[in-house]
Design an enzyme around this catalytic site. Sequence first.
Site, PDB file in Angstrom:
ATOM      1  N   GLY A  11       0.812  -1.219   0.000  1.00 50.13           N
ATOM      2  CA  GLY A  11       0.000   0.000   0.000  1.00 50.13           C
ATOM      3  C   GLY A  11       0.845   1.268   0.000  1.00 50.13           C
ATOM      4  O   GLY A  11       2.080   1.220   0.118  1.00 50.13           O
ATOM      5  N   GLY A  14       1.539   5.465  -3.901  1.00 52.45           N
ATOM      6  CA  GLY A  14       1.329   6.733  -4.631  1.00 52.45           C
ATOM      7  C   GLY A  14       0.219   6.591  -5.665  1.00 52.45           C
ATOM      8  O   GLY A  14       0.171   7.340  -6.648  1.00 52.45           O
ATOM      9  N   LYS A  15      -0.704   5.652  -5.403  1.00 45.11           N
ATOM     10  CA  LYS A  15      -1.781   5.382  -6.368  1.00 45.11           C
ATOM     11  C   LYS A  15      -2.628   6.626  -6.646  1.00 45.11           C
ATOM     12  O   LYS A  15      -2.982   6.906  -7.793  1.00 45.11           O
ATOM     13  CB  LYS A  15      -2.703   4.257  -5.823  1.00 45.11           C
ATOM     14  CG  LYS A  15      -1.980   2.939  -5.623  1.00 45.11           C
ATOM     15  CD  LYS A  15      -2.847   1.905  -4.949  1.00 45.11           C
ATOM     16  CE  LYS A  15      -3.169   2.196  -3.512  1.00 45.11           C
ATOM     17  NZ  LYS A  15      -2.047   2.096  -2.565  1.00 45.11           N
ATOM     18  N   ASN A  37     -10.087   2.475   4.866  1.00 44.45           N
ATOM     19  CA  ASN A  37      -8.711   2.134   5.275  1.00 44.45           C
ATOM     20  C   ASN A  37      -7.706   2.766   4.312  1.00 44.45           C
ATOM     21  O   ASN A  37      -6.563   3.003   4.656  1.00 44.45           O
ATOM     22  CB  ASN A  37      -8.501   0.610   5.350  1.00 44.45           C
ATOM     23  CG  ASN A  37      -9.003  -0.143   4.123  1.00 44.45           C
ATOM     24  OD1 ASN A  37      -9.661   0.426   3.248  1.00 44.45           O
ATOM     25  ND2 ASN A  37      -8.718  -1.427   4.048  1.00 44.45           N
ATOM     26  N   GLY A  39      -5.923   5.660   1.998  1.00 40.10           N
ATOM     27  CA  GLY A  39      -5.678   7.105   2.078  1.00 40.10           C
ATOM     28  C   GLY A  39      -4.870   7.469   0.846  1.00 40.10           C
ATOM     29  O   GLY A  39      -3.699   7.114   0.751  1.00 40.10           O
ATOM     30  N   THR A 128      -6.477  -0.532  10.434  1.00 39.30           N
ATOM     31  CA  THR A 128      -6.727   0.910  10.526  1.00 39.30           C
ATOM     32  C   THR A 128      -7.929   1.194  11.432  1.00 39.30           C
ATOM     33  O   THR A 128      -8.254   2.346  11.679  1.00 39.30           O
ATOM     34  CB  THR A 128      -7.018   1.491   9.131  1.00 39.30           C
ATOM     35  OG1 THR A 128      -8.156   0.818   8.591  1.00 39.30           O
ATOM     36  CG2 THR A 128      -5.827   1.333   8.194  1.00 39.30           C
ATOM     37  N   THR A 298      -3.954   6.991   9.180  1.00 35.42           N
ATOM     38  CA  THR A 298      -3.834   6.875  10.638  1.00 35.42           C
ATOM     39  C   THR A 298      -2.680   7.706  11.207  1.00 35.42           C
ATOM     40  O   THR A 298      -2.576   7.840  12.430  1.00 35.42           O
ATOM     41  CB  THR A 298      -3.583   5.400  11.025  1.00 35.42           C
ATOM     42  OG1 THR A 298      -2.401   4.962  10.340  1.00 35.42           O
ATOM     43  CG2 THR A 298      -4.750   4.517  10.633  1.00 35.42           C
ATOM     44  N   SER A 409       8.029   8.828 -10.996  1.00 39.13           N
ATOM     45  CA  SER A 409       7.488   9.967 -10.261  1.00 39.13           C
ATOM     46  C   SER A 409       8.609  10.513  -9.385  1.00 39.13           C
ATOM     47  O   SER A 409       9.263   9.766  -8.664  1.00 39.13           O
ATOM     48  CB  SER A 409       6.299   9.485  -9.431  1.00 39.13           C
ATOM     49  OG  SER A 409       5.873  10.483  -8.552  1.00 39.13           O
TER      50      SER A 409
END
Length: 421
Positions: A11, A14-15, A37, A39, A128, A298, A409
């Site tokens: 996770g 940088g999606k 969950n 962000g 989370t 979180t 990126s």
Amino acid sequence: MVDVILGLQWGDEGKGKIVDFFAKDYDIIARFQGGPNAGHTLYLNENKVVLHQIPSGIFHRDKINLIGNGVVLDPVTLKKECEAVAIHGVDVKHNLFISERTHIIVPTHRALDKASELSKGSNKIGSTLKGIGPAYMDKTGRNGLRVGDLLRSDFKTSYQALKAKHLQLLNNYQFDEDISNWENEFFEAVEFLKTLNIINGEYFINQQLKAGKKILAEGAQGSMLDVDFGTFPFVTSSNTISAGVCSGLGIAPQHIREVIGITKAYCTRVGSGPFPTELHDDTGEFIRKAGNEFGSTTGRPRRCGWIDLVALQYACMLNGITKLVMTKADVLDEMKELKVCNAYVIDGKETLHIPFQMNDMSIEPKYKNFEGWNCNISNVVIYENMPEKMKIYIGYLKEFLGINIDYISNGPGRNQIVPVS
Ligand code: GDP
Ligand code: IMO
Ligand code: MG
């Protein structure tokens, strides 16, 4: 046709930024799994926005953003998100659609998540605490409530019946929090949700496909958190891999064209569970600071380590990745030396396979060392101007995985992305 963008690690790859970047080329941006969950961080000039359930195409006014049936939706978080995007001039009544089959997170799901984590003692998942696990349990257990149910006159009765089941379960745990405040804001948010575009997602998306529209499916979490193939039990409760797109949106597999995988130039994980290349030293601390590696949902510090090609190769295989995007390359700018894990050593034997159970075994990563590029790349706009040492690093990853890295990126900004020529 449908293209997919998803995370290949644990996770936070940088999606959000990458979906926002590609959204201009599509008609519909659709979330297919996960819930609050997630962000996903976007920058609109200097303004940082973190989206949890709203797809990351929302700032493109002419695009439809769809919350698919595979998502578990918390009305309270959704209301807050809608208010946050409204500050930037987005009218969600215009371009946000929600599938009526999307399951709802109710306050007692959050309570159950918390109680379950507390009961695990030192074996906590590091959830989370947004109610994700319990909401998906109610979906597969055939007890859950869906967005379409909100529109029914007997919704409150169904809600009370589900709540009663949850309270019985909560009796098995040591949990004595007062959830009445949570309930007040829940019902307020439900009234708001009822005013949004609630649709039949599967007919809608298939009609759009028939009309030649282009869909971008946005993943949440990462492949190593997939409930089937991730580092179970330290995973989330949905299929985060490309297979989840079909069941999470109601589209058939032949519509999927590109599956674009996102990886950081290094690796992070937030929450508990195995992480073979984790760094417990100053280098890990340096990456955390340079990459501002603190959870978007979180605020927890993310664990940091070297890029893991064994895990990445596994994720590429499961997803059928056709293109890669590498994010946060600029975070490594000051490093003199970089390491890439290209095998695991388990019981003295080298392997390229992810083992069945990674939790209580010793996995020693085998590393290949690279010289760091040691210069600032955050302002580079064409690949030609990237440092040679970075090209060597990228070249090795590409060769190992057998998949092209199409973009790099080099900063959080909307335009800090360089096509690899
Ligand atoms: P997601 O969950 O995959 O959307 O990722 P998150 O938003 O949770 O975390 C990624 C973080 O890295 C966010 O703070 C982004 O603003 C930031 N970010 C994304 N791409 C880059 C990049 O190329 N360089 C740097 N320095 N930060 C980036
Ligand atoms: P995005 O979409 C990083 C992690 C949690 C925990 C485990 C289970 O922003 O990449 P859950 O709340 O799902 O029961 O937690 O999964 N996790 C994430 N880690 N990014 C995320 O989402 C995550 N969503 C869940 O930290 O270890
Ligand atoms: Mg995130």
